[in-house]
Design a protein around this motif. Structure first.
Motif, PDB file in Angstrom:
ATOM      1  N   ASN A 168       0.820  -1.227   0.000  1.00  0.00           N
ATOM      2  CA  ASN A 168       0.000   0.000   0.000  1.00  0.00           C
ATOM      3  C   ASN A 168       0.847   1.268   0.000  1.00  0.00           C
ATOM      4  O   ASN A 168       0.330   2.360   0.244  1.00  0.00           O
ATOM      5  N   SER A 169       2.120   1.131  -0.266  1.00  0.00           N
ATOM      6  CA  SER A 169       3.017   2.293  -0.227  1.00  0.00           C
ATOM      7  C   SER A 169       2.770   3.243  -1.396  1.00  0.00           C
ATOM      8  O   SER A 169       2.284   2.840  -2.460  1.00  0.00           O
ATOM      9  N   PHE A 170       3.097   4.500  -1.203  1.00  0.00           N
ATOM     10  CA  PHE A 170       3.117   5.502  -2.266  1.00  0.00           C
ATOM     11  C   PHE A 170       4.262   5.121  -3.195  1.00  0.00           C
ATOM     12  O   PHE A 170       5.392   4.914  -2.756  1.00  0.00           O
ATOM     13  N   MET A 171       3.994   5.018  -4.501  1.00  0.00           N
ATOM     14  CA  MET A 171       4.972   4.456  -5.441  1.00  0.00           C
ATOM     15  C   MET A 171       5.573   5.537  -6.334  1.00  0.00           C
ATOM     16  O   MET A 171       4.868   6.213  -7.093  1.00  0.00           O
ATOM     17  N   VAL A 172       6.886   5.684  -6.239  1.00  0.00           N
ATOM     18  CA  VAL A 172       7.632   6.658  -7.035  1.00  0.00           C
ATOM     19  C   VAL A 172       8.474   5.908  -8.062  1.00  0.00           C
ATOM     20  O   VAL A 172       9.119   4.915  -7.731  1.00  0.00           O
ATOM     21  N   GLY A 173       8.465   6.375  -9.317  1.00  0.00           N
ATOM     22  CA  GLY A 173       9.220   5.708 -10.368  1.00  0.00           C
ATOM     23  C   GLY A 173      10.171   6.643 -11.096  1.00  0.00           C
ATOM     24  O   GLY A 173       9.895   7.843 -11.239  1.00  0.00           O
ATOM     25  N   LEU A 174      11.294   6.091 -11.536  1.00  0.00           N
ATOM     26  CA  LEU A 174      12.252   6.833 -12.357  1.00  0.00           C
ATOM     27  C   LEU A 174      12.645   5.915 -13.516  1.00  0.00           C
ATOM     28  O   LEU A 174      13.150   4.823 -13.296  1.00  0.00           O
ATOM     29  N   VAL A 175      12.378   6.367 -14.732  1.00  0.00           N
ATOM     30  CA  VAL A 175      12.607   5.548 -15.919  1.00  0.00           C
ATOM     31  C   VAL A 175      13.681   6.180 -16.793  1.00  0.00           C
ATOM     32  O   VAL A 175      13.606   7.363 -17.130  1.00  0.00           O
ATOM     33  N   GLY A 176      14.675   5.395 -17.184  1.00  0.00           N
ATOM     34  CA  GLY A 176      15.717   5.898 -18.087  1.00  0.00           C
ATOM     35  C   GLY A 176      17.010   5.137 -17.891  1.00  0.00           C
ATOM     36  O   GLY A 176      17.200   4.466 -16.860  1.00  0.00           O
ATOM     37  N   ARG A 177      17.887   5.228 -18.878  1.00  0.00           N
ATOM     38  CA  ARG A 177      19.166   4.532 -18.751  1.00  0.00           C
ATOM     39  C   ARG A 177      19.891   5.004 -17.501  1.00  0.00           C
ATOM     40  O   ARG A 177      19.810   6.183 -17.125  1.00  0.00           O
ATOM     41  N   ILE A 178      20.566   4.079 -16.855  1.00  0.00           N
ATOM     42  CA  ILE A 178      21.206   4.400 -15.575  1.00  0.00           C
ATOM     43  C   ILE A 178      22.604   4.964 -15.824  1.00  0.00           C
ATOM     44  O   ILE A 178      23.561   4.240 -16.102  1.00  0.00           O
ATOM     45  N   ASN A 179      22.693   6.285 -15.768  1.00  0.00           N
ATOM     46  CA  ASN A 179      23.989   6.967 -15.784  1.00  0.00           C
ATOM     47  C   ASN A 179      23.858   8.256 -14.979  1.00  0.00           C
ATOM     48  O   ASN A 179      22.750   8.680 -14.635  1.00  0.00           O
ATOM     49  N   GLU A 180      24.983   8.847 -14.649  1.00  0.00           N
ATOM     50  CA  GLU A 180      24.964   9.973 -13.713  1.00  0.00           C
ATOM     51  C   GLU A 180      24.150  11.148 -14.230  1.00  0.00           C
ATOM     52  O   GLU A 180      23.496  11.851 -13.461  1.00  0.00           O
ATOM     53  N   PHE A 181      24.169  11.363 -15.539  1.00  0.00           N
ATOM     54  CA  PHE A 181      23.426  12.476 -16.131  1.00  0.00           C
ATOM     55  C   PHE A 181      21.936  12.385 -15.804  1.00  0.00           C
ATOM     56  O   PHE A 181      21.272  13.398 -15.613  1.00  0.00           O
ATOM     57  N   LYS A 182      21.410  11.167 -15.731  1.00  0.00           N
ATOM     58  CA  LYS A 182      19.972  10.977 -15.502  1.00  0.00           C
ATOM     59  C   LYS A 182      19.564  11.256 -14.054  1.00  0.00           C
ATOM     60  O   LYS A 182      18.383  11.390 -13.759  1.00  0.00           O
ATOM     61  N   ILE A 208       5.932   9.878 -11.474  1.00  0.00           N
ATOM     62  CA  ILE A 208       7.140   9.581 -12.238  1.00  0.00           C
ATOM     63  C   ILE A 208       8.058  10.800 -12.153  1.00  0.00           C
ATOM     64  O   ILE A 208       7.605  11.944 -12.278  1.00  0.00           O
ATOM     65  N   LEU A 209       9.351  10.535 -11.961  1.00  0.00           N
ATOM     66  CA  LEU A 209      10.331  11.615 -11.830  1.00  0.00           C
ATOM     67  C   LEU A 209      11.145  11.783 -13.107  1.00  0.00           C
ATOM     68  O   LEU A 209      11.412  10.821 -13.818  1.00  0.00           O
ATOM     69  N   MET A 210      11.545  13.014 -13.387  1.00  0.00           N
ATOM     70  CA  MET A 210      12.540  13.324 -14.412  1.00  0.00           C
ATOM     71  C   MET A 210      13.628  14.107 -13.697  1.00  0.00           C
ATOM     72  O   MET A 210      13.455  15.297 -13.401  1.00  0.00           O
ATOM     73  N   THR A 231      17.491  17.349 -22.841  1.00  0.00           N
ATOM     74  CA  THR A 231      17.151  18.134 -24.026  1.00  0.00           C
ATOM     75  C   THR A 231      15.650  18.150 -24.259  1.00  0.00           C
ATOM     76  O   THR A 231      15.061  19.193 -24.564  1.00  0.00           O
ATOM     77  N   PHE A 232      15.011  17.000 -24.117  1.00  0.00           N
ATOM     78  CA  PHE A 232      13.555  16.942 -24.288  1.00  0.00           C
ATOM     79  C   PHE A 232      12.911  16.204 -23.110  1.00  0.00           C
ATOM     80  O   PHE A 232      12.277  16.812 -22.284  1.00  0.00           O
ATOM     81  N   GLY A 233      13.069  14.909 -23.051  1.00  0.00           N
ATOM     82  CA  GLY A 233      12.455  14.143 -21.972  1.00  0.00           C
ATOM     83  C   GLY A 233      11.263  13.345 -22.446  1.00  0.00           C
ATOM     84  O   GLY A 233      10.122  13.637 -22.090  1.00  0.00           O
ATOM     85  N   LEU A 234      11.526  12.326 -23.279  1.00  0.00           N
ATOM     86  CA  LEU A 234      10.455  11.489 -23.819  1.00  0.00           C
ATOM     87  C   LEU A 234       9.682  10.794 -22.702  1.00  0.00           C
ATOM     88  O   LEU A 234       8.460  10.652 -22.776  1.00  0.00           O
ATOM     89  N   VAL A 235      10.388  10.389 -21.653  1.00  0.00           N
ATOM     90  CA  VAL A 235       9.727   9.725 -20.519  1.00  0.00           C
ATOM     91  C   VAL A 235       8.674  10.639 -19.898  1.00  0.00           C
ATOM     92  O   VAL A 235       7.613  10.180 -19.462  1.00  0.00           O
ATOM     93  N   THR A 236       8.956  11.939 -19.887  1.00  0.00           N
ATOM     94  CA  THR A 236       8.021  12.898 -19.293  1.00  0.00           C
ATOM     95  C   THR A 236       6.675  12.868 -20.012  1.00  0.00           C
ATOM     96  O   THR A 236       5.623  12.742 -19.380  1.00  0.00           O
TER      97      THR A 236
END
Length: 365
Positions: free
Chosen positions: A186-200, A268-270, A276-281
């Motif tokens: 029942n937790s509040f669910m936070v997601g982050l989607v994208g390749r895992i590198n420091e820039f992200k 969802i987080l960005m 530059t754009f943010g397709l995930v957004t």
């Protein structure tokens, strides 16, 4: 009869928004044009191109004469009119292939990355005078192109936003089942989607979760994507241990069904430093999930703060924590942001509308 022959080129070895956009372009443009594709022999992208003619090239560097000659042969054998490239590092190979070819096709680049310095040296003059058109994914990027590439060698420019596909919404039972697989409970669910590198900026989520855990809030976070740098991934995992967050943050890996994950999330987080754009957004907005994003880069052309999402100070984990906490306690705001976001993305960032514009652009080139 299909009028033009287009060669989609992306020799990147990775698999993220840029690479997946190339496969989408290939599929969409093939409805109006005759389309072939070129990918790297080491590419993860090749598994996503299944219905179109596909060539593989071994890419050792951006200046590989062998790769350029092989690409030139494909251009001539297929009688290509337009080469459409996506990865900036492919420009030298594509330009040399044009010069080596008999066909001399026009080159169109969809530019996904920012431009930060002047391109007035001999090398860049040689490259850009051989490109016909640069399609910019934001207005800010088009302004950079105009600023940094001298007028005499500057290709034609056009702003064309990326688009998000229409999605099938899961019902409540399907979402609960998906959450069960991830042990969200029942937790509040936070997601982050994208390749895992420091820039992200995955580290910002971990720092923010440290703050939220100190307040005893019932929040779990999930990081989706493949690691580009194992050393960075190890660093993130060490942070989880150091902050005692291993029960609250999970690495999910790459998924072919991000829409399920996005719909399951409360937010969802960005977190990228300067996306530059943010397709995930826009994909999260299309999935009717609230978005919190860094107040920099192309995000500023997508999100209207407190209307279609929340913006946090870029690089500031404490501010990110505050924005997550705000939506944790204000479900009405979360729902309003998600509803408004869906309306905006349908109007401005719809996949079908954007590809209609791309088709018309290619007709005119």
């Amino acid at each position: 009869m299909k009028s033009k022959k287009i060669l989609e080129v992306c020799l990147s070895p990775d698999l993220g928004g840029l690479e997946l956009y190339m496969s989408r372009c290939a599929n969409e443009l093939s409805k109006e044009f005759e389309v072939s594709c070129v990918v790297s022999t080491t590419s993860k992208l090749k598994d996503y191109i299944t219905t179109l003619e596909k060539f593989e090239i071994k890419r050792k560097s951006s200046f590989s004469i062998f790769s350029s000659l092989k690409l030139a042969k494909i251009i001539d054998d297929k009688n290509i009119d337009i080469v459409h490239l996506h990865w900036t590092k492919d420009i030298p190979i594509v330009v040399l292939a044009k010069i080596f070819s008999k066909k001399k096709p026009k080159i169109v680049q969809t530019r996904h990355m920012t431009m930060t310095r002047f391109k007035n040296d001999f090398y860049h003059k040689f490259l850009y005078k051989n490109i016909d058109t640069i399609i910019c994914v934001t207005k800010a990027l088009e302004e950079q192109i105009i600023k940094f590439i001298p007028n005499k060698i500057r290709p034609k420019t056009k702003t064309l936003y990326l688009g998000a596909n229409e999605v099938e919404l899961l019902n409540e039972k399907e979402i609960e089942a998906f959450k069960g697989e991830l042990k969200v409970e029942n937790s509040f669910m936070v997601g982050l989607v994208g390749r895992i590198n420091e820039f992200k900026g995955q580290y910002l989520l971990i720092e923010a979760m440290k703050v939220l855990k100190s307040k005893n809030l019932d929040i779990k976070a999930y990081i989706v994507g493949h690691a580009m740098n194992e050393e960075y991934l190890d660093k993130l995992k060490q942070m989880l241990k150091d902050y005692n967050l291993e029960a609250f943050i999970k690495f999910v890996g790459f998924t072919k069904e991000p829409y399920k994950f996005m719909q399951a999330c409360d937010v969802i987080l960005m977190t990228s430093k300067n996306e530059t754009f943010g397709l995930v957004t826009i994909e999260a907005m299309k999935n009717q999930t609230a978005v919190i994003a860094a107040n920099s880069g192309g995000v500023l052309e997508i999100i209207d703060d407190r209307e279609t999402g929340l913006l946090f100070e870029s690089g500031n984990a404490n501010d990110l924590a505050l924005k997550i906490e705000e939506l944790y306690f204000n479900m009405q705001l979360k729902q309003t942001l998600a509803k408004n976001a869906k309306i905006k993305v349908d109007e401005c960032f719809d996949n079908n509308k954007q590809f209609e514009k791309l088709n018309k652009l290619f007709e005119m080139i």
